[in-house]
Design a protein around this motif. Structure first.
Motif, PDB file in Angstrom:
ATOM      1  N   TYR A 119       0.814  -1.219   0.000  1.00 19.94           N
ATOM      2  CA  TYR A 119       0.000   0.000   0.000  1.00 19.94           C
ATOM      3  C   TYR A 119       0.847   1.269   0.000  1.00 19.94           C
ATOM      4  CZ  TYR A 119      -3.893  -3.124   0.466  1.00 19.94           C
ATOM      5  OH  TYR A 119      -4.800  -4.116   0.220  1.00 19.94           O
ATOM      6  N   PRO A 121       1.294   3.420  -2.496  1.00 16.85           N
ATOM      7  CA  PRO A 121       0.617   4.585  -3.063  1.00 16.85           C
ATOM      8  C   PRO A 121      -0.300   5.295  -2.071  1.00 16.85           C
ATOM      9  CG  PRO A 121       0.579   2.767  -4.625  1.00 16.85           C
ATOM     10  CD  PRO A 121       1.116   2.207  -3.333  1.00 16.85           C
ATOM     11  N   MET A 122      -0.839   4.582  -1.104  1.00 19.06           N
ATOM     12  CA  MET A 122      -1.678   5.218  -0.091  1.00 19.06           C
ATOM     13  C   MET A 122      -0.832   5.790   1.049  1.00 19.06           C
ATOM     14  SD  MET A 122      -5.108   2.854   0.172  1.00 19.06           S
ATOM     15  CE  MET A 122      -6.089   4.293   0.633  1.00 19.06           C
ATOM     16  N   HIS A 195      -8.734  -2.097   3.002  1.00 18.85           N
ATOM     17  CA  HIS A 195      -9.045  -2.537   1.647  1.00 18.85           C
ATOM     18  C   HIS A 195      -9.327  -4.035   1.624  1.00 18.85           C
ATOM     19  CE1 HIS A 195      -7.479  -4.013  -2.428  1.00 18.85           C
ATOM     20  NE2 HIS A 195      -8.632  -3.412  -2.687  1.00 18.85           N
ATOM     21  N   ILE A 310      -3.895   0.674  -5.762  1.00 19.63           N
ATOM     22  CA  ILE A 310      -3.689   1.239  -4.430  1.00 19.63           C
ATOM     23  C   ILE A 310      -2.830   0.347  -3.535  1.00 19.63           C
ATOM     24  CG2 ILE A 310      -5.830   2.576  -4.453  1.00 19.63           C
ATOM     25  CD1 ILE A 310      -7.054   0.435  -2.601  1.00 19.63           C
ATOM     26  N   SER A 311      -2.755  -0.958  -3.843  1.00 20.66           N
ATOM     27  CA  SER A 311      -2.048  -1.863  -2.934  1.00 20.66           C
ATOM     28  C   SER A 311      -0.546  -1.924  -3.178  1.00 20.66           C
ATOM     29  CB  SER A 311      -2.634  -3.280  -3.027  1.00 20.66           C
ATOM     30  OG  SER A 311      -2.472  -3.803  -4.333  1.00 20.66           O
ATOM     31  N   THR A 318      -2.776  -5.823  -9.865  1.00 15.47           N
ATOM     32  CA  THR A 318      -3.669  -4.788 -10.375  1.00 15.47           C
ATOM     33  C   THR A 318      -4.150  -5.143 -11.770  1.00 15.47           C
ATOM     34  OG1 THR A 318      -2.453  -3.122  -9.101  1.00 15.47           O
ATOM     35  CG2 THR A 318      -3.881  -2.335 -10.860  1.00 15.47           C
ATOM     36  N   VAL A 326      -5.818   5.879  -8.950  1.00 15.30           N
ATOM     37  CA  VAL A 326      -5.255   5.840  -7.598  1.00 15.30           C
ATOM     38  C   VAL A 326      -5.297   7.237  -6.973  1.00 15.30           C
ATOM     39  CG1 VAL A 326      -3.153   5.449  -6.253  1.00 15.30           C
ATOM     40  CG2 VAL A 326      -3.778   3.860  -8.073  1.00 15.30           C
ATOM     41  N   GLU A 327      -4.879   8.230  -7.750  1.00 12.37           N
ATOM     42  CA  GLU A 327      -4.882   9.609  -7.258  1.00 12.37           C
ATOM     43  C   GLU A 327      -6.295  10.057  -6.918  1.00 12.37           C
ATOM     44  OE1 GLU A 327      -3.289  13.530  -6.418  1.00 12.37           O
ATOM     45  OE2 GLU A 327      -2.428  11.514  -6.518  1.00 12.37           O
ATOM     46  N   ASN A 330      -7.498   8.349  -3.667  1.00 18.33           N
ATOM     47  CA  ASN A 330      -6.812   8.931  -2.512  1.00 18.33           C
ATOM     48  C   ASN A 330      -7.326  10.330  -2.198  1.00 18.33           C
ATOM     49  OD1 ASN A 330      -5.152   6.753  -1.939  1.00 18.33           O
ATOM     50  ND2 ASN A 330      -3.455   7.490  -3.181  1.00 18.33           N
TER      51      ASN A 330
END
Length: 368
Positions: A119, A121-122, A195, A310-311, A318, A326-327, A330
């Motif tokens: 995760y 990206p988060m 998630h 996102i993971s 994915t 993703v953006e 978020n």
């Protein structure tokens, strides 16, 4: 994309860093060492006059280009756990009065994404936007390689919300292990995002009761100290489960959304359909439709189960690779958290106005 480089490691002869599986239990610090790039909307969308207001709104929420630091693994001894609770903490390098976001990972097929190592990206996004991000490794993670014959394996579903409660109970001790961080944190503002199976965990923290398939006892893990709850791609109601899923994961057939009373944001991808679990459209939005009280629903158009990625960065898990998605996810969650933590903040209301019924929007927000 931000690359996290362990400062205590040296490159090997191939120029690569040692695999995470070879790291010792000693905590190490990671520093964001590359350009902090924001994923923007696509050029086609920017050219669309119909969605210009939406673009302006989300540009205001771009994650600032500030440095973050990560510290871990922190290993906490926890009673009734087969192994210690491993944690990673990621936070802005500067700033005070920082809220906390706990990320509960899923139960994917990858080795490291479903752990404190996933995760990215988060974790990167929210830490760059002023949150102290805490990532536990739940006992279902393949990185722990626990015996598949242990009680509750492979999901270890009831221990997962206990991990979150333990973090809240011991927040001071956990933060004190990160040099220079503890005094910079607002320990009263703690939120949680989960998630997939992590969404199931968040549902339990929000009041969803689950009947233990092994004992028949009802498990109530509600955690009212949390200021916001976000469920991303969580399992839906038992009525929509296919029989094979009921047989293989009986706990998913024993959840009761009627007791999920806390305010929750449910994030659903309108293309998130997996026949191994359910063939019902928008099954993973059930938490919004069949639970009582105040709830919000973010429907992400075109999103499959990993919501663009996102993971993890560049993960073969994915199936709908999209940095823009993703953006978007978020940023929408950030708007929700800001408004949940500060009743005077209108970010969530503003996001809804700029999304709903706007041609070219990436999603829709509903509230009840």
């Amino acid at each position: 994309m931000t690359t996290l480089i362990p400062m205590t490691q040296k490159q090997n002869q191939s120029g690569l860093y040692p695999a995470a599986s070879k790291l010792k239990s000693k905590a190490v610090i990671w520093i964001a060492a590359s350009c902090l790039t924001c994923f923007g909307l696509t050029a086609q969308e920017k050219a669309s006059s119909a969605s210009s207001n939406q673009i302006k709104t989300f540009n205001k929420m771009k994650n600032p280009e500030i440095a973050v630091m990560s510290y871990g693994p922190i290993v906490m001894p926890v009673a009734d756990r087969h192994v210690g609770l491993q944690l990673k903490v990621t936070a802005p390098a500067t700033g005070d009065n920082l809220p906390v976001l706990i990320i509960s990972h899923g139960h994917g097929r990858s080795n490291f994404l479903s752990s404190l190592y996933g995760y990215g990206p988060m974790a990167d996004f929210f830490s760059k936007n002023g949150f102290v991000v805490i990532q536990p490794t739940h006992q279902n993670s393949k990185t722990l390689a626990l015996d598949a014959n242990l009680p509750e394996a492979p999901l270890f579903w009831s221990s997962r919300p206990k991990d979150i409660t333990y973090i809240i109970d011991n927040l001071d001790q956990i933060l004190s292990k990160v040099p220079g961080l503890s005094t910079r944190v607002n320990k009263e503002q703690v939120t949680v995002v989960g998630h997939s199976m992590g969404g199931h965990t968040v549902g339990m923290l929000a009041g969803m009761q689950v009947k233990d398939p092994a004992t028949g006892k009802t498990v109530n893990a509600i955690e009212k100290r949390l200021k916001a709850y976000v469920m991303i791609g969580a399992p839906g109601a038992p009525a929509g489960l296919v029989q094979s899923a009921k047989d293989h994961y009986p706990v998913l057939n024993n959840g009761d959304f009627s007791t999920m009373t806390q305010p929750v944001l449910i994030v659903n991808g309108d293309k998130d359909i997996n026949p191994n679990f359910s063939v019902v459209d928008n099954w993973r939005a059930d938490g919004y439709y069949v639970s009582p009280g105040h709830k919000s629903l973010l429907t992400v158009y075109g999103a499959e189960h990993i919501f663009g990625g996102i993971s993890g960065y560049d993960s073969n898990e994915t199936t709908d690779e999209s940095p823009e998605r993703v953006e978007f996810v978020n940023q929408c969650i950030l708007a929700y958290l800001r408004s949940a933590l500060n009743p005077k903040d209108t970010s969530w209301e503003d996001a809804q106005k700029q999304l709903n019924d706007i041609p070219g929007s990436k999603g829709r927000i509903d509230n009840k």
